[in-house]
Scaffold this active site. Sequence first.
Site, PDB file in Angstrom:
ATOM      1  N   ARG A   1     -14.561 -24.079   0.630  1.00  0.00           N
ATOM      2  CA  ARG A   1     -13.971 -23.887   1.967  1.00  0.00           C
ATOM      3  C   ARG A   1     -12.524 -23.744   1.934  1.00  0.00           C
ATOM      4  NH1 ARG A   1     -16.838 -27.676   6.284  1.00  0.00           N
ATOM      5  NH2 ARG A   1     -15.811 -27.301   8.191  1.00  0.00           N
TER       6      ARG A   1
ATOM      7  N   HIS B   1       1.252 -24.553   8.216  1.00  0.00           N
ATOM      8  CA  HIS B   1       1.255 -25.766   8.575  1.00  0.00           C
ATOM      9  C   HIS B   1       2.611 -26.390   8.581  1.00  0.00           C
ATOM     10  CE1 HIS B   1      -3.421 -26.884   8.055  1.00  0.00           C
ATOM     11  NE2 HIS B   1      -3.010 -26.582   9.436  1.00  0.00           N
TER      12      HIS B   1
ATOM     13  N   ARG C   1     -23.982 -43.950  18.597  1.00  0.00           N
ATOM     14  CA  ARG C   1     -24.318 -43.672  17.531  1.00  0.00           C
ATOM     15  C   ARG C   1     -24.632 -42.006  17.265  1.00  0.00           C
ATOM     16  NH1 ARG C   1     -26.398 -48.676  16.991  1.00  0.00           N
ATOM     17  NH2 ARG C   1     -25.112 -50.111  15.789  1.00  0.00           N
TER      18      ARG C   1
ATOM     19  N   GLU D   1      -5.888 -15.885  13.353  1.00  0.00           N
ATOM     20  CA  GLU D   1      -7.100 -16.389  12.461  1.00  0.00           C
ATOM     21  C   GLU D   1      -8.218 -15.289  11.962  1.00  0.00           C
ATOM     22  OE1 GLU D   1      -7.387 -19.384  11.312  1.00  0.00           O
ATOM     23  OE2 GLU D   1      -5.920 -20.814  12.413  1.00  0.00           O
TER      24      GLU D   1
ATOM     25  N   LYS E   1     -16.698 -29.870  12.424  1.00  0.00           N
ATOM     26  CA  LYS E   1     -15.631 -30.696  12.272  1.00  0.00           C
ATOM     27  C   LYS E   1     -15.273 -31.016  13.896  1.00  0.00           C
ATOM     28  CE  LYS E   1     -13.006 -29.148   8.480  1.00  0.00           C
ATOM     29  NZ  LYS E   1     -11.645 -28.751   7.959  1.00  0.00           N
TER      30      LYS E   1
ATOM     31  N   ASN F   1      -8.218 -21.745   4.192  1.00  0.00           N
ATOM     32  CA  ASN F   1      -7.035 -22.041   4.243  1.00  0.00           C
ATOM     33  C   ASN F   1      -6.009 -21.090   4.257  1.00  0.00           C
ATOM     34  OD1 ASN F   1      -6.577 -24.741   5.180  1.00  0.00           O
ATOM     35  ND2 ASN F   1      -6.680 -25.702   3.206  1.00  0.00           N
TER      36      ASN F   1
ATOM     37  N   GLU G   1     -16.607 -29.573   2.752  1.00  0.00           N
ATOM     38  CA  GLU G   1     -15.147 -29.313   2.125  1.00  0.00           C
ATOM     39  C   GLU G   1     -14.765 -29.926   0.695  1.00  0.00           C
ATOM     40  OE1 GLU G   1     -12.271 -30.434   5.193  1.00  0.00           O
ATOM     41  OE2 GLU G   1     -11.889 -28.161   5.180  1.00  0.00           O
TER      42      GLU G   1
ATOM     43  N   LYS H   1     -17.472 -17.383   8.429  1.00  0.00           N
ATOM     44  CA  LYS H   1     -17.086 -18.721   8.401  1.00  0.00           C
ATOM     45  C   LYS H   1     -18.362 -19.349   8.021  1.00  0.00           C
ATOM     46  CE  LYS H   1     -14.706 -22.813  10.034  1.00  0.00           C
ATOM     47  NZ  LYS H   1     -13.942 -23.543  11.192  1.00  0.00           N
TER      48      LYS H   1
ATOM     49  N   HIS I   1      -0.048 -22.609  16.775  1.00  0.00           N
ATOM     50  CA  HIS I   1      -0.684 -22.881  15.412  1.00  0.00           C
ATOM     51  C   HIS I   1      -1.122 -21.164  14.821  1.00  0.00           C
ATOM     52  CE1 HIS I   1      -3.324 -23.946  12.160  1.00  0.00           C
ATOM     53  NE2 HIS I   1      -4.373 -23.084  12.531  1.00  0.00           N
TER      54      HIS I   1
ATOM     55  N   HIS J   1      -2.630 -21.187   5.945  1.00  0.00           N
ATOM     56  CA  HIS J   1      -2.207 -22.322   6.301  1.00  0.00           C
ATOM     57  C   HIS J   1      -1.291 -23.650   5.495  1.00  0.00           C
ATOM     58  CE1 HIS J   1      -5.384 -20.928   9.039  1.00  0.00           C
ATOM     59  NE2 HIS J   1      -5.287 -22.052   9.702  1.00  0.00           N
TER      60      HIS J   1
HETATM   61  N1  LIG Z   1     -13.415 -28.009  14.903  1.00  0.00           N
HETATM   62  C1  LIG Z   1     -12.556 -27.052  14.238  1.00  0.00           C
HETATM   63  O1  LIG Z   1     -13.014 -26.388  13.342  1.00  0.00           O
HETATM   64  C2  LIG Z   1     -11.488 -26.291  14.721  1.00  0.00           C
HETATM   65  C3  LIG Z   1     -10.753 -25.025  14.376  1.00  0.00           C
HETATM   66  C4  LIG Z   1      -9.840 -24.383  15.062  1.00  0.00           C
HETATM   67  C5  LIG Z   1      -8.915 -24.993  15.843  1.00  0.00           C
HETATM   68  N2  LIG Z   1      -9.701 -26.453  16.277  1.00  0.00           N
HETATM   69  C6  LIG Z   1      -8.701 -27.173  17.298  1.00  0.00           C
HETATM   70  O2  LIG Z   1      -8.539 -26.196  18.387  1.00  0.00           O
HETATM   71  C7  LIG Z   1      -7.615 -26.535  19.181  1.00  0.00           C
HETATM   72  C8  LIG Z   1      -6.766 -25.479  19.629  1.00  0.00           C
HETATM   73  O3  LIG Z   1      -7.749 -24.467  20.435  1.00  0.00           O
HETATM   74  P1  LIG Z   1      -7.451 -23.567  21.624  1.00  0.00           P
HETATM   75  O4  LIG Z   1      -6.564 -22.643  21.273  1.00  0.00           O
HETATM   76  O5  LIG Z   1      -8.624 -23.181  22.222  1.00  0.00           O
HETATM   77  O6  LIG Z   1      -6.737 -24.456  22.375  1.00  0.00           O
HETATM   78  P2  LIG Z   1      -6.953 -25.601  23.910  1.00  0.00           P
HETATM   79  O7  LIG Z   1      -8.252 -25.937  23.874  1.00  0.00           O
HETATM   80  O8  LIG Z   1      -5.761 -26.229  24.140  1.00  0.00           O
HETATM   81  O9  LIG Z   1      -6.812 -24.083  24.716  1.00  0.00           O
HETATM   82  C9  LIG Z   1      -5.788 -23.546  25.369  1.00  0.00           C
HETATM   83  C10 LIG Z   1      -5.405 -23.287  26.600  1.00  0.00           C
HETATM   84  O10 LIG Z   1      -6.209 -22.580  27.178  1.00  0.00           O
HETATM   85  C11 LIG Z   1      -6.788 -22.875  28.340  1.00  0.00           C
HETATM   86  N3  LIG Z   1      -8.066 -22.379  28.322  1.00  0.00           N
HETATM   87  C12 LIG Z   1      -9.299 -22.702  27.577  1.00  0.00           C
HETATM   88  N4  LIG Z   1     -10.348 -21.825  27.874  1.00  0.00           N
HETATM   89  C13 LIG Z   1      -9.673 -20.858  28.886  1.00  0.00           C
HETATM   90  C14 LIG Z   1     -10.235 -19.787  29.519  1.00  0.00           C
HETATM   91  N5  LIG Z   1     -11.287 -19.173  29.513  1.00  0.00           N
HETATM   92  N6  LIG Z   1      -9.421 -19.270  30.577  1.00  0.00           N
HETATM   93  C15 LIG Z   1      -8.047 -19.622  30.803  1.00  0.00           C
HETATM   94  N7  LIG Z   1      -7.418 -20.824  30.397  1.00  0.00           N
HETATM   95  C16 LIG Z   1      -8.413 -21.313  29.260  1.00  0.00           C
HETATM   96  C17 LIG Z   1      -6.950 -24.508  28.026  1.00  0.00           C
HETATM   97  O11 LIG Z   1      -7.034 -25.413  29.196  1.00  0.00           O
HETATM   98  C18 LIG Z   1      -5.513 -24.836  27.370  1.00  0.00           C
HETATM   99  O12 LIG Z   1      -4.625 -25.036  28.329  1.00  0.00           O
HETATM  100  C19 LIG Z   1      -6.655 -27.597  18.123  1.00  0.00           C
HETATM  101  O13 LIG Z   1      -6.383 -28.873  18.910  1.00  0.00           O
HETATM  102  C20 LIG Z   1      -7.409 -27.353  16.911  1.00  0.00           C
HETATM  103  O14 LIG Z   1      -6.993 -28.565  16.314  1.00  0.00           O
HETATM  104  C21 LIG Z   1     -10.634 -26.936  15.576  1.00  0.00           C
HETATM  105 ZN   LIG Z   2      -5.939 -22.535  11.622  1.00  0.00          ZN
END
Ligand SMILES: NC(=O)c1ccc[n+]([C@@H]2O[C@H](COP(=O)([O-])OP(=O)(O)OC[C@H]3O[C@@H](n4cnc5c(N)ncnc54)[C@H](O)[C@@H]3O)[C@@H](O)[C@H]2O)c1
Ligand SMILES: [Zn+2]
Length: 371
Positions: free
Chosen positions: A252, A263, A132, A196, A154, A256, A248, A238, A276, A259
């Site tokens: 917020r 999307h 929990r 972004e 999130k 978007n 949200e 942000k 993305h 987006h």
């Molecule tokens: N929670 C939120 O508010 C929020 C906001 C934006 C995105 N997201 C989520 O984030 C994800 C995308 O994030 P991302 O682009 O970081 O993707 P990711 O976590 O898949 O990382 C991208 C790639 O880079 C690699 N990597 C990570 N750190 C590294 C480093 N320092 N050096 C080399 N390689 C590295 C990872 O292993 C992966 O292969 C999506 O799932 C998206 O939904 C969440």
């Molecule tokens: Zn985005």
Amino acid sequence: LPSLAEEVTAIWRRDPMAVAAGDRTYLVDIGRGIVEERFASLLGRSATILLITDSNVECLHGERIEAALRATGSRPVKVVFAAGEKQKQLATLGQIFDQAQRGGIDRTSPLIAVGGGVVTDIGGFAAATWMRGLRWIGVPTTLLGMVDASVGGKTAVDFGDAKNAVGAFWQPSAVVCDIDWLQTESKRNFVSALAEVVKTAIVGDAELFETLEQERELILQRDPDLLADVVRRCVRVKARIVALDERESGLRAVLNLGHTVGHALEAQGGYGRWTHGEAVSLGLLAALRLGQRLGFTALEVVSRAVGLLKTLGLPVWLADTDLKEAAELISYDKKRAGSMLRFVFVKGIGEVNCQSLLLEDLRDLMPILSD
Ligand SMILES: NC(=O)c1ccc[n+]([C@@H]2O[C@H](COP(=O)([O-])OP(=O)(O)OC[C@H]3O[C@@H](n4cnc5c(N)ncnc54)[C@H](O)[C@@H]3O)[C@@H](O)[C@H]2O)c1
Ligand SMILES: [Zn+2]
């Protein structure tokens, strides 16, 4: 004892930003080489820690992470899963819980998620649900993880094709953005995250936009001091918006920007053609052109924003056929009002506004947004 100058330098080096979230307000530390010092003060004498990371981060930086944790006197229970969005699913969560149980992780043990947005999303959700709720620390290692996923609370996993379908709002107790990690991120991922950053600048920081225009070479070379400033500014924008609208409900939505169409283009490309961020770049382009067409956005603003996206190496070319197909995939807002959808337009750099649009009208207008 450290001298006053040393102490001041240490604080200056990490330069924390507060993210207001009621009684779960936390700090985002941003700086170079700060992870060791931050772990020491955040973890105190935690006996056991649940450490979540992915295979790439483990391979590149695993030793440094574990050494930093062990230096605090803690025993990390480590879960490493295969890198990539495909792993952001319930099965991986099961793997984490399995290890947590075997390692004796209880409610007093903190969770640390070290990696990109995939790791912090899944780690945060594991923290929200195991026993929990555990306290957790986000250690983003990608630019997107630092500028976007680090603020807002999130957490989620995907369910089948539905992105982030199962999740929770669960604020971390701290976020540590060590800019040094960014040196190893892949070029495509890094540049995608810049979409972004541009979006965030257009939404709420004209000065950041100017920095991006003037310093794009240094940013693309990943100059650490400049990146620390960029991350700090994005977190500030942000955090300001999220603080006013934690769950949200309305405001917020400005985040978007780009987006709605982004999307749709992502889905149209089967989630493989565009990252993305690349889809967001094209979505920004669409929002700018639509705004110009409808009289919300001046041509000069469109040219500046498109020029910046292009020089950062982001796509700014939309084909008629792609737009026609994507138009069919634009869906209603979660808060739908009849067939209306809330669309974010650019009024100026650092200034946006939301307008209701008929979905049908948006779909009809899509083809005119191409070159
Ligand atoms: N929670 C939120 O508010 C929020 C906001 C934006 C995105 N997201 C989520 O984030 C994800 C995308 O994030 P991302 O682009 O970081 O993707 P990711 O976590 O898949 O990382 C991208 C790639 O880079 C690699 N990597 C990570 N750190 C590294 C480093 N320092 N050096 C080399 N390689 C590295 C990872 O292993 C992966 O292969 C999506 O799932 C998206 O939904 C969440
Ligand atoms: Zn985005």
